[in-house]
Motif scaffolding. Structure first.
Motif, PDB file in Angstrom:
ATOM      1  N   GLU A  23       0.804  -1.227   0.000  1.00  0.00           N
ATOM      2  CA  GLU A  23       0.000   0.000   0.000  1.00  0.00           C
ATOM      3  C   GLU A  23       0.834   1.271   0.000  1.00  0.00           C
ATOM      4  O   GLU A  23       0.369   2.317  -0.417  1.00  0.00           O
ATOM      5  N   GLY A  24       2.066   1.202   0.495  1.00  0.00           N
ATOM      6  CA  GLY A  24       2.937   2.372   0.458  1.00  0.00           C
ATOM      7  C   GLY A  24       3.148   2.792  -0.988  1.00  0.00           C
ATOM      8  O   GLY A  24       3.092   1.954  -1.886  1.00  0.00           O
ATOM      9  N   HIS A  25       3.360   4.084  -1.232  1.00  0.00           N
ATOM     10  CA  HIS A  25       3.467   4.527  -2.614  1.00  0.00           C
ATOM     11  C   HIS A  25       4.224   5.842  -2.736  1.00  0.00           C
ATOM     12  O   HIS A  25       4.417   6.548  -1.758  1.00  0.00           O
ATOM     13  N   VAL A  26       4.607   6.132  -3.957  1.00  0.00           N
ATOM     14  CA  VAL A  26       5.195   7.411  -4.342  1.00  0.00           C
ATOM     15  C   VAL A  26       4.102   8.166  -5.087  1.00  0.00           C
ATOM     16  O   VAL A  26       3.394   7.578  -5.910  1.00  0.00           O
ATOM     17  N   ALA A  27       3.933   9.446  -4.803  1.00  0.00           N
ATOM     18  CA  ALA A  27       2.930  10.258  -5.500  1.00  0.00           C
ATOM     19  C   ALA A  27       3.644  11.255  -6.409  1.00  0.00           C
ATOM     20  O   ALA A  27       4.594  11.910  -5.990  1.00  0.00           O
ATOM     21  N   VAL A  28       3.178  11.337  -7.646  1.00  0.00           N
ATOM     22  CA  VAL A  28       3.773  12.214  -8.653  1.00  0.00           C
ATOM     23  C   VAL A  28       2.695  13.133  -9.199  1.00  0.00           C
ATOM     24  O   VAL A  28       1.620  12.677  -9.580  1.00  0.00           O
ATOM     25  N   VAL A  29       2.979  14.434  -9.228  1.00  0.00           N
ATOM     26  CA  VAL A  29       2.084  15.388  -9.880  1.00  0.00           C
ATOM     27  C   VAL A  29       2.484  15.415 -11.352  1.00  0.00           C
ATOM     28  O   VAL A  29       3.615  15.776 -11.692  1.00  0.00           O
ATOM     29  N   ALA A  30       1.566  14.997 -12.213  1.00  0.00           N
ATOM     30  CA  ALA A  30       1.847  14.928 -13.652  1.00  0.00           C
ATOM     31  C   ALA A  30       1.722  16.307 -14.275  1.00  0.00           C
ATOM     32  O   ALA A  30       0.799  17.055 -13.969  1.00  0.00           O
ATOM     33  N   GLY A  31       2.652  16.634 -15.170  1.00  0.00           N
ATOM     34  CA  GLY A  31       2.592  17.916 -15.873  1.00  0.00           C
ATOM     35  C   GLY A  31       1.322  18.045 -16.689  1.00  0.00           C
ATOM     36  O   GLY A  31       0.678  19.084 -16.691  1.00  0.00           O
ATOM     37  N   ASP A  32       0.936  17.005 -17.372  1.00  0.00           N
ATOM     38  CA  ASP A  32      -0.312  16.947 -18.137  1.00  0.00           C
ATOM     39  C   ASP A  32      -0.961  15.609 -17.792  1.00  0.00           C
ATOM     40  O   ASP A  32      -0.605  14.571 -18.350  1.00  0.00           O
ATOM     41  N   TYR A  33      -1.874  15.638 -16.864  1.00  0.00           N
ATOM     42  CA  TYR A  33      -2.465  14.425 -16.290  1.00  0.00           C
ATOM     43  C   TYR A  33      -3.051  13.504 -17.350  1.00  0.00           C
ATOM     44  O   TYR A  33      -2.725  12.317 -17.400  1.00  0.00           O
ATOM     45  N   ASP A  34      -3.924  14.026 -18.204  1.00  0.00           N
ATOM     46  CA  ASP A  34      -4.591  13.175 -19.200  1.00  0.00           C
ATOM     47  C   ASP A  34      -3.595  12.566 -20.183  1.00  0.00           C
ATOM     48  O   ASP A  34      -3.686  11.385 -20.518  1.00  0.00           O
ATOM     49  N   THR A  35      -2.637  13.353 -20.636  1.00  0.00           N
ATOM     50  CA  THR A  35      -1.624  12.852 -21.561  1.00  0.00           C
ATOM     51  C   THR A  35      -0.757  11.794 -20.883  1.00  0.00           C
ATOM     52  O   THR A  35      -0.409  10.774 -21.497  1.00  0.00           O
ATOM     53  N   THR A  36      -0.427  12.008 -19.622  1.00  0.00           N
ATOM     54  CA  THR A  36       0.383  11.043 -18.876  1.00  0.00           C
ATOM     55  C   THR A  36      -0.357   9.716 -18.733  1.00  0.00           C
ATOM     56  O   THR A  36       0.213   8.647 -18.964  1.00  0.00           O
ATOM     57  N   ALA A  53       8.367  -3.014 -11.423  1.00  0.00           N
ATOM     58  CA  ALA A  53       8.923  -3.695 -10.250  1.00  0.00           C
ATOM     59  C   ALA A  53       7.868  -3.911  -9.167  1.00  0.00           C
ATOM     60  O   ALA A  53       8.169  -4.435  -8.107  1.00  0.00           O
ATOM     61  N   GLY A  54       6.624  -3.488  -9.432  1.00  0.00           N
ATOM     62  CA  GLY A  54       5.541  -3.712  -8.478  1.00  0.00           C
ATOM     63  C   GLY A  54       5.290  -2.591  -7.488  1.00  0.00           C
ATOM     64  O   GLY A  54       4.445  -2.725  -6.607  1.00  0.00           O
ATOM     65  N   HIS A  55       5.989  -1.470  -7.628  1.00  0.00           N
ATOM     66  CA  HIS A  55       5.762  -0.354  -6.710  1.00  0.00           C
ATOM     67  C   HIS A  55       4.478   0.381  -7.073  1.00  0.00           C
ATOM     68  O   HIS A  55       4.185   0.602  -8.251  1.00  0.00           O
ATOM     69  N   ARG A  56       3.742   0.748  -6.062  1.00  0.00           N
ATOM     70  CA  ARG A  56       2.493   1.488  -6.242  1.00  0.00           C
ATOM     71  C   ARG A  56       2.824   2.969  -6.421  1.00  0.00           C
ATOM     72  O   ARG A  56       3.575   3.551  -5.623  1.00  0.00           O
ATOM     73  N   VAL A  57       2.287   3.583  -7.478  1.00  0.00           N
ATOM     74  CA  VAL A  57       2.564   4.986  -7.786  1.00  0.00           C
ATOM     75  C   VAL A  57       1.242   5.707  -7.978  1.00  0.00           C
ATOM     76  O   VAL A  57       0.382   5.273  -8.743  1.00  0.00           O
ATOM     77  N   GLU A  58       1.081   6.799  -7.252  1.00  0.00           N
ATOM     78  CA  GLU A  58      -0.108   7.651  -7.398  1.00  0.00           C
ATOM     79  C   GLU A  58       0.235   8.763  -8.376  1.00  0.00           C
ATOM     80  O   GLU A  58       1.267   9.434  -8.227  1.00  0.00           O
ATOM     81  N   VAL A  59      -0.609   8.950  -9.374  1.00  0.00           N
ATOM     82  CA  VAL A  59      -0.426  10.025 -10.354  1.00  0.00           C
ATOM     83  C   VAL A  59      -1.550  11.020 -10.112  1.00  0.00           C
ATOM     84  O   VAL A  59      -2.725  10.644 -10.087  1.00  0.00           O
ATOM     85  N   MET A  60      -1.206  12.297  -9.920  1.00  0.00           N
ATOM     86  CA  MET A  60      -2.191  13.339  -9.605  1.00  0.00           C
ATOM     87  C   MET A  60      -2.131  14.464 -10.622  1.00  0.00           C
ATOM     88  O   MET A  60      -1.061  14.766 -11.157  1.00  0.00           O
TER      89      MET A  60
END
Length: 117
Positions: free
Chosen positions: A64-77, A106-113
């Protein structure tokens, strides 16, 4: 002011290239680690933030732990992730920002915002 400079994630060495491509979809570019670390890690960077991929024979990815990334262009990303074979799963917009979770090679959970709270 404090800021997170990097996150270190364990990956199998044979998964590094796939992970570099994945993080590239999120705007991270490879950078050279110090020579003393080059044999045991790959580094990526976006702005002032780095992802360190630590080579491990039996890597651990928190469920459940994760890295969160703010996408420059969310929809395109998200479209680029889908086109590359990943499956971002939309989540509740707690602060009005579209967001989704996806798993790295590698199985890491990543949140894209779309934007941070």
């Amino acid at each position: 002011m404090s800021a997170i400079q990097h996150v270190a994630l364990e990956v199998r060495e044979q998964d590094v290239d796939a992970c570099v491509r994945f993080w590239g979809l999120l705007g991270f570019e490879p950078v050279d680690p110090p020579a003393s670390l080059a044999a045991r890690a790959a580094w990526l960077q976006a702005g002032g933030t780095q992802i360190h991929l630590l080579f491990a024979e039996a890597p651990v990815a928190a469920p459940e732990g994760h890295v969160a990334v703010v996408a420059g262009d969310y929809d395109t990303t998200l479209a680029a992730l889908r086109e590359a074979g990943f499956e971002p799963a939309p989540r509740t917009e707690h602060w009005g920002s579209p967001r989704a979770f996806v798993r790295s090679p590698a199985g890491h959970r990543v949140e894209v915002m779309a934007f941070a709270p």
